[in-house]
Each structure stands twice: as C-alpha cells, then as structure tokens.
Design a protein around this motif. Structure first.
Motif, PDB file in Angstrom:
ATOM      1  N   VAL A 270       0.828  -1.203   0.000  1.00  0.00           N
ATOM      2  CA  VAL A 270       0.000   0.000   0.000  1.00  0.00           C
ATOM      3  C   VAL A 270       0.868   1.261   0.000  1.00  0.00           C
ATOM      4  N   VAL A 271       0.449   2.216  -0.792  1.00  0.00           N
ATOM      5  CA  VAL A 271       1.076   3.545  -0.788  1.00  0.00           C
ATOM      6  C   VAL A 271       0.459   4.331   0.366  1.00  0.00           C
ATOM      7  N   HIS A 272       1.323   4.905   1.216  1.00  0.00           N
ATOM      8  CA  HIS A 272       0.827   5.669   2.356  1.00  0.00           C
ATOM      9  C   HIS A 272       1.720   6.873   2.605  1.00  0.00           C
ATOM     10  N   ARG A 273       1.223   7.813   3.393  1.00  0.00           N
ATOM     11  CA  ARG A 273       1.959   9.038   3.692  1.00  0.00           C
ATOM     12  C   ARG A 273       1.461   9.594   5.016  1.00  0.00           C
ATOM     13  N   VAL A 274       2.123  10.651   5.493  1.00  0.00           N
ATOM     14  CA  VAL A 274       1.693  11.350   6.701  1.00  0.00           C
ATOM     15  C   VAL A 274       1.423  12.806   6.338  1.00  0.00           C
ATOM     16  N   VAL A 275       0.241  13.298   6.727  1.00  0.00           N
ATOM     17  CA  VAL A 275      -0.121  14.695   6.483  1.00  0.00           C
ATOM     18  C   VAL A 275      -0.516  15.333   7.806  1.00  0.00           C
ATOM     19  N   SER A 276      -0.512  16.647   7.827  1.00  0.00           N
ATOM     20  CA  SER A 276      -0.884  17.371   9.046  1.00  0.00           C
ATOM     21  C   SER A 276      -1.531  18.690   8.683  1.00  0.00           C
ATOM     22  N   ALA A 277      -2.552  19.059   9.487  1.00  0.00           N
ATOM     23  CA  ALA A 277      -3.190  20.359   9.325  1.00  0.00           C
ATOM     24  C   ALA A 277      -3.382  21.025  10.675  1.00  0.00           C
ATOM     25  N   THR A 278      -2.632  20.587  11.671  1.00  0.00           N
ATOM     26  CA  THR A 278      -2.770  21.134  13.028  1.00  0.00           C
ATOM     27  C   THR A 278      -1.414  21.537  13.568  1.00  0.00           C
ATOM     28  N   ASP A 279      -1.438  22.317  14.642  1.00  0.00           N
ATOM     29  CA  ASP A 279      -0.201  22.692  15.309  1.00  0.00           C
ATOM     30  C   ASP A 279       0.309  21.580  16.222  1.00  0.00           C
ATOM     31  N   ALA A 280      -0.605  20.684  16.623  1.00  0.00           N
ATOM     32  CA  ALA A 280      -0.212  19.610  17.529  1.00  0.00           C
ATOM     33  C   ALA A 280       0.659  18.601  16.790  1.00  0.00           C
ATOM     34  N   PRO A 281       1.794  18.218  17.354  1.00  0.00           N
ATOM     35  CA  PRO A 281       2.637  17.221  16.690  1.00  0.00           C
ATOM     36  C   PRO A 281       1.959  15.854  16.690  1.00  0.00           C
TER      37      PRO A 281
END
Length: 393
Positions: free
Chosen positions: A330-341
């Motif tokens: 599976v192709v996967h990634r990590v994204v973020s849209a918050t200030d919280a780590p």
C-alpha cells in the motif's frame, strides 16, 4: 474495514483479504468484551513512553547514537539510532531487539524513558508482531488456496468395481486394475490442499518473519544474527508551515511503500496517516475511522486512551510477494493540518536475515508460482529486502 482481531480469535477471511487488497489496510481492535484489556493497557503504556521520550529536552536526545547501520542484522539498510530532520520538525528513534537477551537497542533509550518505558516498548512490539504474523499467515494461505498451489489429483475407486469380490488382506486400493488416476481433484484433495496451504503459511510466519526472537527450528538453514531485522520506530511529526491559524493539510512524510510483510501502526491521538484506497482511488485516514468506531461504542473506561485499542495494519512489499500480488504493497503518507505534533510508533515486520525463500516449502508447487516468486526462490531474505530498496531499483 474495521474488525476485532487477536491471535486467538477467528477472523473472517474474505474481510481480511478485501480490506488489505482493495482498501490498503486493516483496522484491528485489540479490545473485546469477553477478553482481557491487558493488550490495550500495554499499548497505552507504550504511548506514555513515546510521549515521554519526545518531551525530554533535546540535549537528552543528543545522548543517543545517531541513525546508523545496525551491526549483526545482515542488511546495510537496517538502521538503529536517533535522527532529526527539517529543523527538528521530524524526529525518529529506530529501535530493535537483540535476540540473545531481549535488550532494546540502542541501549541508551533506557536513560531517557526508564526501564519501565523500555519494557513497554518490548511488550508492545510483541503484541504487534503477533497480530502481523497472524494476518500474513491468513493472506498467504488464502493466496495459495486461490492459486491451487497445493492441489494434486488423487486416486479414486472405479465405479465398475463396486460389485467386485473382495480379496482377503487387500483393500480396493491394493487390487491391480481397481484404482484409476483422476485428472480432477476430489473434494478430499481440495480439503487436504487447504490444510497444507495453512500449515505452510504457519511455517513461513514462524521461520521467515522476524519477531525478534531466536529461531529454534533445525529444519532450515538460518543465521539470522543477534539483532532483529524488524524495527520499532518512535516518530514525531510537526507541521510548522506558517503562522496561519487555519492551516491547509500538507504532506510531512512523502508517499511510499514499505519493504515489510506488514507495517503495524498503532492508531495515534493526532490523526495524519493516509493510505491510498485502491477501491475508491482516493486517500483514506484509517485513524479517523477508528475514532468514529470508538465514539459509537461510547466506552466510559478511563484506564486507557481511546486510540490505544486500535492498530492499523498495512501490507508491504514482502506480502505482495507471498500473496502472489493479490495484495499490493500500500502507498501511504503522513499529512498534518494542526499545530499539535503527531506521535507514531510503527513496527515494520520484516524477514529474518540468513533465511531463504523456499517457494515449495512455504507456497506450494513452483508451477503455480508467478515470475516474482520464481525469481526470489532460493534467495536470502536480506537479499530480497535490499533488492527492493529504492537505491537498487
């Protein structure tokens, strides 16, 4: 895509295969009304250790050895140690288990999270590797059954011998001319093939998959070394991409596949893992689905945080091999849209160095093997691992 799974619990085969092949992951609920919550509490303790590690001052982390090749693993791509990228936004601690004494490497980790924290990491690794091995066993056996890899047509009694007189001391099978070879497998042949496929898949998970324990079998050639090939990572991802209060989701760890049988990701409090869903052709966040499931349950148990009960299991390139491409990595990634780590603590379940891919032993007839399996037959598992790395493609 959500199921309750434990090594002692019967799993719906079609659900597992569909989730892995079409949706790219399987969500595992470690908690069950009729079962102990010990595993969930262990995962909660592991999360505490992970949080404590990244809460320590940077100068304490600096006492850890830098990311470097792990000695005694057998692969130049097997690393252990601490690394920091993007001005400290992304930090990783790669840990591995030493087989001879069960010590977590790097040993300096204990100076930061303590002996109890280290033990929680080791215990959590054991839980996740057991779940991963169970899923790989099911997927590999199912693919072998689908390929008729263990089916051989047996002998049947000819219909014109039903009224024949018996011969003292001999069965019908012993009588010359009574037995005919059938070109088509019987129901008994098919049943036997399923048993053989299951038994072979068990051998693969016990002999080939690296759970950090010594391989006790004397039936195969092996020299796996003293350090596990399967790492347990502690990760922190931050999204410092500006001062806007409302940030757009951004990719903070790029899309990729893993050279593992499966990668087991404990569901995190801050979601961000995305897998590419081949069925719907879009990115999917399994941790959000796990959170919805938790809310529907309405649990009031405050022994552990909601996310400690869920694991996300993703197929890697080695399972693509043993499943005959039925389950793609599976192709996967990590994204973020918050200030919280985002904290994460995945286990990449890989293969023991020094063991070899034996297609007939683990997956049946060579005549049913695809070209990828045939090419890997007889290769050492660390050679297969290294050949799948981007630098050697």
């Amino acid at each position: 895509m959500l199921t309750s799974l434990h090594p002692d619990i019967s799993i719906a085969l079609l659900h597992v295969m569909d989730s892995l092949a079409n949706h790219g992951c399987l969500i595992v609920d470690l908690s069950n009304e009729d079962e102990s919550t010990d595993d969930v509490i262990t995962m909660s303790n592991m999360w505490d250790a992970t949080s404590n590690f990244f809460n320590k001052a940077d100068d304490e982390n600096a006492n850890l050895p830098p990311m470097q090749q792990a000695e005694g693993v057998g692969s130049s791509h097997a690393m252990v140690g601490f690394a920091s990228f993007k001005d400290g936004d992304n930090q990783f601690l790669e840990t591995r288990i030493r087989r001879s004494d069960g010590v977590l490497l790097p040993e300096e980790t204990s100076s930061i999270i303590g002996e109890d924290g280290v033990q929680s990491m080791i215990d959590a690794f054991s839980i996740m590797s057991d779940v991963g091995k169970d899923i790989v066993r099911i997927a590999t056996a199912a693919s072998s059954v689908e390929a008729d890899a263990f089916v051989t047509a047996g002998s049947v009694i000819s219909e014109d011998t039903v009224d024949s007189p018996s011969i003292a001391g001999l069965s019908f099978e012993d009588v010359s001319g009574v037995v005919e070879e059938s070109d088509e497998p019987s129901e008994e042949d098919i049943r036997r093939a399923k048993v053989l496929a299951s038994d072979a898949a068990v051998l693969l998970t016990e002999e080939i998959m690296d759970d950090g324990k010594p391989l006790l079998s004397e039936d195969i050639e092996h020299d796996e070394g003293d350090v596990s090939m399967s790492p347990h990572r502690m990760c922190r991802y931050s999204n410092n991409n500006g001062d806007n209060k409302k940030k757009a989701a951004s990719e903070i760890f790029g899309a990729h596949t893993d050279t593992s049988f499966v990668t087991i990701v404990p569901a995190a409090k801050v979601s961000g893992l995305e897998v590419f869903d081949e069925d719907s052709l879009q990115w999917y966040r399994p941790e959000l689905n796990a959170r919805k499931h938790s809310k529907r349950l309405g649990s009031k148990d405050d022994q552990f945080p909601w996310h400690a009960r869920y694991l996300v299991v993703m197929p890697g390139e080695l399972l693509q091999l043993t499943s005959r491409k039925n389950i793609p990595a599976v192709v996967h990634r990590v994204v973020s849209a918050t200030d919280a780590p985002r904290l994460s603590a995945p286990v990449l379940l890989r293969a023991r160095p020094g063991t070899k891919m034996d297609v007939e032993r683990y997956m049946g007839s060579l005549e049913t093997a695809d070209s990828l399996l045939l090419d890997s037959n007889g290769m050492k598992m660390e050679e297969i691992h290294d050949s799948l790395q981007p630098s050697s493609k």
